[in-house]
Design an enzyme around this catalytic site. Structure first.
Site, PDB file in Angstrom:
ATOM      1  N   GLU B  58     -26.191 -16.670  30.270  1.00 46.11           N
ATOM      2  CA  GLU B  58     -25.210 -17.707  29.901  1.00 46.11           C
ATOM      3  C   GLU B  58     -24.298 -18.076  31.062  1.00 46.11           C
ATOM      4  O   GLU B  58     -23.924 -19.240  31.221  1.00 46.11           O
ATOM      5  CB  GLU B  58     -24.372 -17.249  28.698  1.00 46.11           C
ATOM      6  CG  GLU B  58     -25.097 -17.318  27.356  1.00 46.11           C
ATOM      7  CD  GLU B  58     -26.025 -16.142  27.110  1.00 46.11           C
ATOM      8  OE1 GLU B  58     -26.064 -15.228  27.965  1.00 46.11           O
ATOM      9  OE2 GLU B  58     -26.720 -16.128  26.075  1.00 46.11           O
ATOM     10  N   GLN B  80     -27.378 -20.310  22.235  1.00 53.70           N
ATOM     11  CA  GLN B  80     -28.197 -20.003  21.050  1.00 53.70           C
ATOM     12  C   GLN B  80     -27.307 -19.688  19.845  1.00 53.70           C
ATOM     13  O   GLN B  80     -27.583 -20.129  18.739  1.00 53.70           O
ATOM     14  CB  GLN B  80     -29.129 -18.850  21.355  1.00 53.70           C
ATOM     15  CG  GLN B  80     -30.289 -18.793  20.393  1.00 53.70           C
ATOM     16  CD  GLN B  80     -31.488 -18.128  21.027  1.00 53.70           C
ATOM     17  OE1 GLN B  80     -31.501 -16.914  21.214  1.00 53.70           O
ATOM     18  NE2 GLN B  80     -32.501 -18.913  21.362  1.00 53.70           N
ATOM     19  N   PHE B  81     -26.254 -18.968  20.079  1.00 49.80           N
ATOM     20  CA  PHE B  81     -25.212 -18.730  19.085  1.00 49.80           C
ATOM     21  C   PHE B  81     -23.872 -18.852  19.806  1.00 49.80           C
ATOM     22  O   PHE B  81     -23.765 -18.461  20.969  1.00 49.80           O
ATOM     23  CB  PHE B  81     -25.335 -17.322  18.468  1.00 49.80           C
ATOM     24  CG  PHE B  81     -26.475 -17.184  17.495  1.00 49.80           C
ATOM     25  CD1 PHE B  81     -26.254 -17.275  16.124  1.00 49.80           C
ATOM     26  CD2 PHE B  81     -27.767 -16.969  17.946  1.00 49.80           C
ATOM     27  CE1 PHE B  81     -27.308 -17.154  15.223  1.00 49.80           C
ATOM     28  CE2 PHE B  81     -28.824 -16.854  17.053  1.00 49.80           C
ATOM     29  CZ  PHE B  81     -28.602 -16.942  15.686  1.00 49.80           C
ATOM     30  N   PHE B  84     -22.685 -15.975  21.852  1.00 52.35           N
ATOM     31  CA  PHE B  84     -23.232 -15.686  23.185  1.00 52.35           C
ATOM     32  C   PHE B  84     -22.523 -16.490  24.276  1.00 52.35           C
ATOM     33  O   PHE B  84     -22.642 -16.181  25.453  1.00 52.35           O
ATOM     34  CB  PHE B  84     -24.741 -15.971  23.236  1.00 52.35           C
ATOM     35  CG  PHE B  84     -25.549 -15.212  22.212  1.00 52.35           C
ATOM     36  CD1 PHE B  84     -25.024 -14.092  21.579  1.00 52.35           C
ATOM     37  CD2 PHE B  84     -26.832 -15.612  21.874  1.00 52.35           C
ATOM     38  CE1 PHE B  84     -25.762 -13.391  20.628  1.00 52.35           C
ATOM     39  CE2 PHE B  84     -27.576 -14.924  20.934  1.00 52.35           C
ATOM     40  CZ  PHE B  84     -27.043 -13.815  20.307  1.00 52.35           C
ATOM     41  N   HIS B 125     -23.521 -12.871  15.370  1.00 51.72           N
ATOM     42  CA  HIS B 125     -24.219 -14.153  15.161  1.00 51.72           C
ATOM     43  C   HIS B 125     -23.436 -15.018  14.182  1.00 51.72           C
ATOM     44  O   HIS B 125     -24.003 -15.852  13.495  1.00 51.72           O
ATOM     45  CB  HIS B 125     -25.635 -13.930  14.610  1.00 51.72           C
ATOM     46  CG  HIS B 125     -26.568 -13.292  15.589  1.00 51.72           C
ATOM     47  ND1 HIS B 125     -26.525 -11.961  15.911  1.00 51.72           N
ATOM     48  CD2 HIS B 125     -27.589 -13.813  16.329  1.00 51.72           C
ATOM     49  CE1 HIS B 125     -27.473 -11.684  16.794  1.00 51.72           C
ATOM     50  NE2 HIS B 125     -28.126 -12.784  17.066  1.00 51.72           N
TER      51      HIS B 125
END
Lengths: 343, 321
Positions: B58, B80-81, B84, B125
């Site tokens: 990231e 992605q989430f 992250f 998440h």
């Protein structure tokens, strides 16, 4: 290494090598002169914030700056004044940023070594230096996406930044994308006060190169000829499609981390070793030995550098600082989305 | 054509890619796979070379986007989430968000953050991070609650000259549907009155809007008319619309899914209290998730975040004050 090159080269090549060496030396000299000026201004209490010198790293730095050309990208570290000047940064940008002048590229909003002109390929560092590597990747990535060929990017870091996650992510990213990145590590033995044995446990930082699938180079950072040779070759290889290049230079920081630091922790044995040589003095001796310049010529160049520096400092000292009442205090380019400031 | 919230995000990206050659998408699994949530489904095929898989990095993903933005491109980064994005936090807040201020060179990047809890997703998440990003200068923080806004605001984000944190709520991805995608959008930074009422104002955003609307319907049956303000963009915060609503109702309840310490709801209460104290007939209230990591088990998860039940209880209490 120099003698082996000498034995093979033609007269024209020798002349060109001499010219490059002299050009590099003169940038180093200007950088040293300006750094010395910043140091004395700092001691006199004329500069706010920190002052960070490139003393002992000018040979490596200038070689990186000279290996690049217009249109390339350079993300310098805090000791890269020589490389910045060689890459095209005007002296006045450096002085204005140290003074926080409203006329400088950072307009007093950022200072000292945190300066650049991103649109001209000179990226202004954030203090988390490893984070600059992937920004260089991004410019190179964009060039490729736009179909612009032949750009090279140099990201310059120290031994300390190799311990950061950003370093790992960015060199791996460059390798995955096969970007023309040249990552120059100035291993000057100390990250602030921390010696390399508390920074990493590998034999040499260049050993990391094969692990990332990139080409590794080692260079003697006290020897300008070696620096010019290796940096020119690494940049040419990246430009020719050879993917990322990792260069580890061995040298010693001949100053504190900043001018606030007396560097009392530096091992005297290192100072008296070959690594502790002053690259500027080594270059001067080489010029004299090769008969590429005489003592009078060196003195003349010194005088020119001092004049340039003194003139620029005198000019910037007359310039006004930024006016808080004329500052727009808006961090967004979309001014209409700025949050109101309670009075 | 009807569209879900998720399809609206996909369609907005397709349109941005089609209309502007400077746009590209970079993130983990966004290429041939089409993204963990399929928000980039088929886009790699439709736009070859412009929807690119990134390594799990990231920090470097954001750094690369900053470099590309400096060089004139308009990256869309899919985290992605949202959780992250914290790995890339330094690059977002210290690199992207400071660039324009420091250099006058804009940094137009859209960061898509799938955020918010879904049952069973657990602590890593499920996070809602609008509050964290809103704290930093140099970022615009969008929190669309509807299909129409997911589409229109994402398109607007890509055209802005600034880095945008685009918080898309995972709970809305599949369940929220609209008959068609909008052709016009409200301006960025403008809140919307989602339901008109005269007794109490609930100010909220993202998935909590739908909980608040359920509450408004329920309380209407009890004779309490709740006005619901959908902030749409939490930064900049449309204080004018909030103040105007509180001026009508005299009562404020701010609701958010992020954690309670500081943040969007605290900011709303602070602004209304300091600028509109005389408008208030009762102490302003706020409701957030509990001050723990987001739990895994559905029983715990449902009790962790505000729900129609807890919002209704807070609203009834406020009306009685």
């Amino acid at each position: 290494m120099v003698s082996s090159v000498l034995s093979r080269e033609t007269g024209a090549e020798a002349a060109s090598r001499r010219e490059s060496y002299i050009e590099a030396y003169r940038w180093m000299l200007l950088a040293r002169t300006l750094d010395d000026k910043f140091a004395s201004l700092y001691r006199a209490g004329k500069l706010q914030g920190g002052v960070f010198l490139g003393r002992g790293q000018e040979a490596l730095s200038v070689a990186a700056g000279l290996a690049l050309r217009k249109g390339d990208v350079f993300a310098p570290l805090i000791r890269d004044l020589a490389g910045r000047l060689a890459f095209g940064e005007p002296v006045v940008d450096a002085v204005r940023t140290y003074y926080g002048s409203a006329l400088g590229p950072m307009r007093g909003r950022d200072g000292n070594v945190h300066r650049g002109r991103p649109r001209e390929g000179l990226l202004p560092m954030i203090s988390h230096l490893g984070a600059m590597i992937s920004v260089v990747n991004g410019v190179l990535f964009a060039r490729r996406m736009k179909g612009v060929a032949g750009t090279v990017g140099v990201a310059s870091i120290g031994d300390g930044a190799t311990s950061t996650g950003s370093f790992h992510e960015a060199i791996n990213q460059a390798a995955v994308e096969k970007l023309p990145l040249v990552l120059v590590i100035a291993n000057n033995q100390y990250a602030y006060s921390t010696f390399t044995d508390r920074q990493f446990a590998c034999q040499a930082l260049v050993d990391k190169a094969p692990g990332y699938g990139v080409t590794g180079w080692t260079v003697n950072g006290t020897d300008l000829a070696d620096c010019l040779d290796v940096l020119t070759s690494a940049v040419a290889r990246a430009r020719g499609g050879g993917g990322p290049q990792l260069v580890e230079a061995h040298l010693l920081r001949l100053c504190g981390h900043g001018e606030h630091d007396d560097a009392g922790y530096v091992d005297p044995r290192l100072k008296s070793s070959e690594m502790g040589r002053d690259c500027l003095k080594v270059a001067e001796e080489f010029l004299l030995k090769q008969d590429w310049a005489g003592r009078d010529q060196l003195q003349h160049w010194r005088g020119e550098s001092i004049e340039k520096v003194d003139q620029t400092v005198a000019q910037v000292q007359r310039e006004a600082g930024p006016d808080p009442y004329r500052e727009d205090w808006c961090a967004l380019a979309s001014k209409h989305l700025s949050e109101p400031h309670p009075s | 054509m009807s569209a879900t919230y998720l399809e609206a995000i996909r369609e907005a990206q397709a349109r941005a890619l089609a209309e502007d050659p400077r746009v590209f998408i970079y993130g983990q699994d966004v290429g041939a796979f089409g993204g963990a949530f399929k928000a980039t489904k088929n886009l790699a095929k439709e736009f070859p070379g412009r929807v690119i898989d990134a390594p799990i990095s990231e920090d470097a993903i954001v750094g690369l986007a900053v470099g590309a933005a400096i060089d004139g491109l308009r990256p869309i980064v899919e985290m992605q989430f949202a959780d992250f994005s914290i790995v890339g936090f330094n690059q977002i807040v210290n690199q992207a968000a400071t660039l324009f201020w420091r250099t006058h060179v804009p940094c137009p990047i859209t960061f898509r953050l799938p955020c918010g809890g879904t049952s069973g997703s657990g602590p890593f998440h499920s996070q809602s991070l609008e509050t964290v990003y809103a704290h930093y200068p140099g970022l615009v923080v969008m929190t669309p609650a509807t299909v129409e806004d997911a589409y229109g605001m994402l398109l607007a984000a890509v055209t802005l000259e600034d880095p945008v944190i685009f918080c898309e709520h995972k709970l809305l991805y599949y369940h929220l549907k609209a008959d068609k995608l909008p052709t016009e959008a409200l301006p960025v930074g403008k809140a919307r009155i989602a339901r008109v009422g005269r007794d109490l104002t609930i100010v909220t955003y993202s998935a909590m809007l739908h909980e608040a609307l359920v509450v408004a319907e329920e309380l209407a049956g009890e004779g309490t008319e709740v006005e619901v303000v959908d902030l749409r963009t939490v930064k900049p915060l449309d204080t004018d619309t909030v103040m105007a609503s509180v001026a009508r109702t005299g009562r404020l309840l701010a609701v958010g899914e992020s954690w309670p310490w500081g943040g969007v709801t605290a900011e709303i209460v602070a602004r209304v209290t300091s600028e509109g104290f005389n408008l208030l007939d009762a102490p302003p209230q706020r409701l957030n998730a509990k001050d723990t990591p987001v739990p895994f088990h559905p029983n715990l998860w449902k009790a962790h975040r505000p729900t129609a039940g807890t919002i209704a209880a807070a609203a009834r209490n406020l009306v009685r004050m």
